[in-house]
Design an enzyme around this catalytic site. Structure first.
Site, PDB file in Angstrom:
ATOM      1  N   HIS A 190       0.820  -1.201   0.000  1.00 33.14           N
ATOM      2  CA  HIS A 190       0.000   0.000   0.000  1.00 33.14           C
ATOM      3  C   HIS A 190       0.862   1.263   0.000  1.00 33.14           C
ATOM      4  CE1 HIS A 190      -3.435   2.467   0.782  1.00 33.14           C
ATOM      5  NE2 HIS A 190      -2.747   3.045   1.734  1.00 33.14           N
ATOM      6  N   GLU A 432      -1.784 -10.856 -18.519  1.00 32.32           N
ATOM      7  CA  GLU A 432      -0.808 -10.914 -17.443  1.00 32.32           C
ATOM      8  C   GLU A 432      -0.568 -12.325 -16.907  1.00 32.32           C
ATOM      9  OE1 GLU A 432      -2.177  -8.324 -14.312  1.00 32.32           O
ATOM     10  OE2 GLU A 432      -4.267  -8.836 -14.650  1.00 32.32           O
ATOM     11  N   CYS A 503       0.665  -1.601 -19.370  1.00 30.71           N
ATOM     12  CA  CYS A 503       0.724  -0.834 -18.143  1.00 30.71           C
ATOM     13  C   CYS A 503       1.647  -1.619 -17.210  1.00 30.71           C
ATOM     14  CB  CYS A 503      -0.664  -0.649 -17.550  1.00 30.71           C
ATOM     15  SG  CYS A 503      -1.606  -2.157 -17.372  1.00 30.71           S
TER      16      CYS A 503
END
Lengths: 579, 100
Positions: A190, A432, A503
């Site tokens: 985070h 992915e 990305c």
């Protein structure tokens, strides 16, 4: 001076005062006091020592009575340490001679004692806890009700903590936070995500170090090399001040590219998009002339409040972003997190291997009401601008079809209620998982666009957990195996005439830009901070040059060889660029 | 009386080393005496015999050599009293005449 090595998760250099957040959220507000305040400060210390002493004596008596003298002894020891002349003399000297604040003096002095003990091997090191206990008690009395709230900062700070939770970072006053350094955490933590969003340097996974530093200390945070430097010497300080200034100048130079298109020297237009997590980041994208949002992560909506967001919470966030981007595309990715983040009923799944477990689209397909709530909000926002929907972690054709079925279902539902939405909203998926790459011809036929998510693709291809320091050296975006999968993906997309972008961190690394262009990539989605830098590279190269580079690279055997070659090539073309 | 400092070197045999309660016991003995006592492992850092925090700050694990220096009328006696404190603390009756 002390140099600590951690994991670099957000670039840049910051020099500033430390704000230490310990487990109880304590912070030491300031380091120095005014010369004429010394007498008052000494009195404050006196009172705090007396109050802490009285408190310890009460504890001692209570414990002695309840458990016996043996147990009361430990409090007697604390009391003697606290009231000993040596500690008091030391503290008073720091306040009156060096004008340190009592809080700073207490924390500094006691931590020094504790450190000495901690350096001893064996169980004596545990005795440091006695010293920390005294420190905490004194600080509690010194700070009293003024115990400062981290939400109300008044000057710039570097936040040093064991770990930062979503609610802590949500409460931080982000205008004054210049960097993060935490003891634990990895690249996907985070702290890393928030730092990137705030565009401030961050280093995580430093190991225990908070005892070595006091609030108010001057600290250097090097988010490029993953270093935190405590008590820097003059030379180091000068070096970093220079570096920070260079970075600032470079950013200012690149700022001038804002309104220039991302076009190669031979005239090919490249789409340069921004990755965002928080709605406020959309400003960063607009400021840097992004062609749109290539990845809007929506996980924060689930994590920040600790409960499942309502449709309106989703909708409000999407509105902000979509409206701010005007006619430019905004790709909203449906939630991409592990089951561990959803502990609604306290019965968290005990997954042995969460990255191979119930996460991302798999979790969505198993929590249909939650998934539908998000899809409804995305569809409602689709009439406000140019929204695209992207499904993460698709690994089979069946999964993609199921996800699309739910979307269709939600559309019908909106229709029934007469709620407007854009019927032709483009639907795409992330590439992915190696399985998706192998099946991409079939998958691509059923989507409007594709986006390669390198972080997961690398992890699943190379079987490496990048938060595991034992194997992190194997995590290489430019590993030949990864590059082959990227090459295959782009070829599939071209065959199916479906646009493909990338990305993830790999596309944000300047040295990789020519390689990726050479491999045929025409859409880059990167953190807004690096848009100008990537644009600068695009504007300096031709596709022919890039193809030459990618051909060379595809013949190479290791990431190491590839990286050094790419760095050289970049330096040749663009001097003084950061790698 | 004599003001010549008396020296003695003891080996810490307590399995933990000079832990908090050892430090307290040392300080109590020194407090009751009429001598001034200093302790050190490394001469660069000398702890005052009455200061628990400084004695703990010697950070002396089991096996380390501690130098004691006592100056005062009962220097000999205080060194004699201190010596056993550095042995296994748990096996002794801790602080017989504790003030509670």
């Amino acid at each position: 001076m002390q140099k600590l090595q951690g994991i670099a998760v957000s670039p840049g250099v910051a020099i500033g005062e430390a704000l230490v957040i310990d487990n109880e959220g304590f912070r030491i507000p300031r380091r120095f006091v005014d010369r004429d305040a010394v007498v008052d400060e000494l009195q404050r210390l006196e009172k705090a020592i007396a109050a802490a002493g009285a408190e310890i004596a009460r504890n001692r008596d209570a414990v002695t009575q309840e458990l016996g003298e043996q147990y009361g002894k430990i409090f007697e020891a604390h009391l003697q340490m606290l009231q000993g002349a040596s500690l008091r003399n030391e503290l008073e000297e720091m306040i009156s001679q060096r004008h340190y604040s009592p809080e700073y003096a207490v924390s500094r002095t006691l931590r020094r004692y504790a450190q000495v003990l901690q350096r001893v091997e064996g169980s004596l090191a545990e005795r440091a806890s006695d010293i920390f206990d005294i420190e905490k008690r004194l600080l509690k009395h010194l700070l009293g009700r003024r115990r400062e709230d981290i939400a109300h900062l008044t000057s710039p700070v570097l936040v040093l903590a064991h770990n930062l939770t979503p609610s802590e970072t949500a409460n931080l006053d982000r205008h004054f936070v210049r960097g993060f350094a935490t003891e634990i955490g990895g690249p996907g933590s985070h702290t890393a995500i928030v730092a990137e969003a705030l565009e401030i340097p961050a280093v995580v996974g430093l190991g225990a170090f908070l005892n070595e530093v006091s609030g108010g200390d001057l600290v250097i945070l090097d988010g490029d090399k993953g270093l935190v430097i405590l008590q820097p010497d003059e030379e180091t300080l000068a070096h970093y001040r220079h570096e920070a200034e260079e970075l600032r100048l470079q950013a200012a130079r690149l700022e001038q590219l804002r309104d220039l298109p991302a076009v190669t020297r031979d005239g090919t237009q490249i789409l340069l998009l921004g990755n965002i997590e928080f709605p406020y980041e959309v400003e960063h994208c607009v400021d840097r002339g992004a062609d749109g949002i290539g990845l809007y992560r929506t996980e924060f909506l689930y994590l920040e409040s600790g409960q499942e967001p309502t449709e309106e919470v989703h909708f409000d966030a999407y509105c902000q972003v979509v409206k701010a981007m005007g006619d430019k595309p905004v790709t909203i990715r449906t939630f991409d997190m592990g089951a561990d983040k959803l502990v609604r009923d306290g019965s968290a799944l005990d997954e042995k291997n969460p990255f191979l477990g119930l996460r991302s689209i798999r979790l969505a397909l198993r929590n249909v009401p939650m998934f539908r709530t998000q899809l409804r909000a995305v569809l409602r926002a689709s009439v406000l601008g140019k929204v695209q929907i992207m499904f993460p972690l698709i690994s089979t054709l069946l999964e993609l079809r199921q996800a699309k079925l739910f979307l269709k279902d939600v559309m019908e539902d909106l229709d029934e209620h007469g709620i407007p939405f854009h019927r032709e909203v483009p639907v795409g998926m992330m590439v992915e998982v190696p399985a998706a790459v192998m099946m991409l011809d079939q998958l691509a036929a059923e989507v409007d666009f594709l986006s390669i998510g390198t972080n997961d693709l690398i992890q699943y291809t190379l079987a490496v957990d990048r938060s595991n320091s034992q194997v992190v050296h194997l995590y290489n975006p430019t590993d030949p195996a990864v590059l082959k999968l990227i090459q295959l993906s782009i070829a599939s997309a071209e065959r199916c005439r479906v646009p493909i972008g990338m990305c993830g961190q790999m596309s944000a690394t300047p040295a990789n830009t020519p390689l990726l262009l050479g491999l045929g990539l025409r859409q880059f989605s990167v953190p807004p901070l690096v848009i100008p830098e990537i644009k600068n590279i695009i504007r300096h190269v031709t596709l022919d040059e890039c193809r030459g580079i990618s051909e060379r690279v595809l013949g190479m055997e290791s990431a190491r060889e590839i990286n050094s070659y790419l760095a050289d090539e970049l330096r040749k073309r663009i001097p003084n660029v950061t790698e | 009386m004599s003001s010549r400092p008396l020296h003695r070197t003891v080996v810490v045999t307590d399995p933990i080393g000079i832990h908090t309660r050892v430090a307290v016991a040392v300080a109590e003995i020194v407090h009751r005496s009429r001598s001034r006592v200093k302790l050190w492992v490394d001469p660069a850092y000398r702890a005052e015999g009455t200061e628990v925090i400084q004695i703990l700050g010697l950070a002396a694990p089991s096996g380390s050599q501690v130098h004691l220096e006592a100056v005062g009328p009962d220097a000999e006696a205080v060194l004699d009293a201190l010596e056993p404190v550095f042995a296994d603390f748990e096996k002794q009756v801790p602080c017989k005449n504790s003030k509670g």
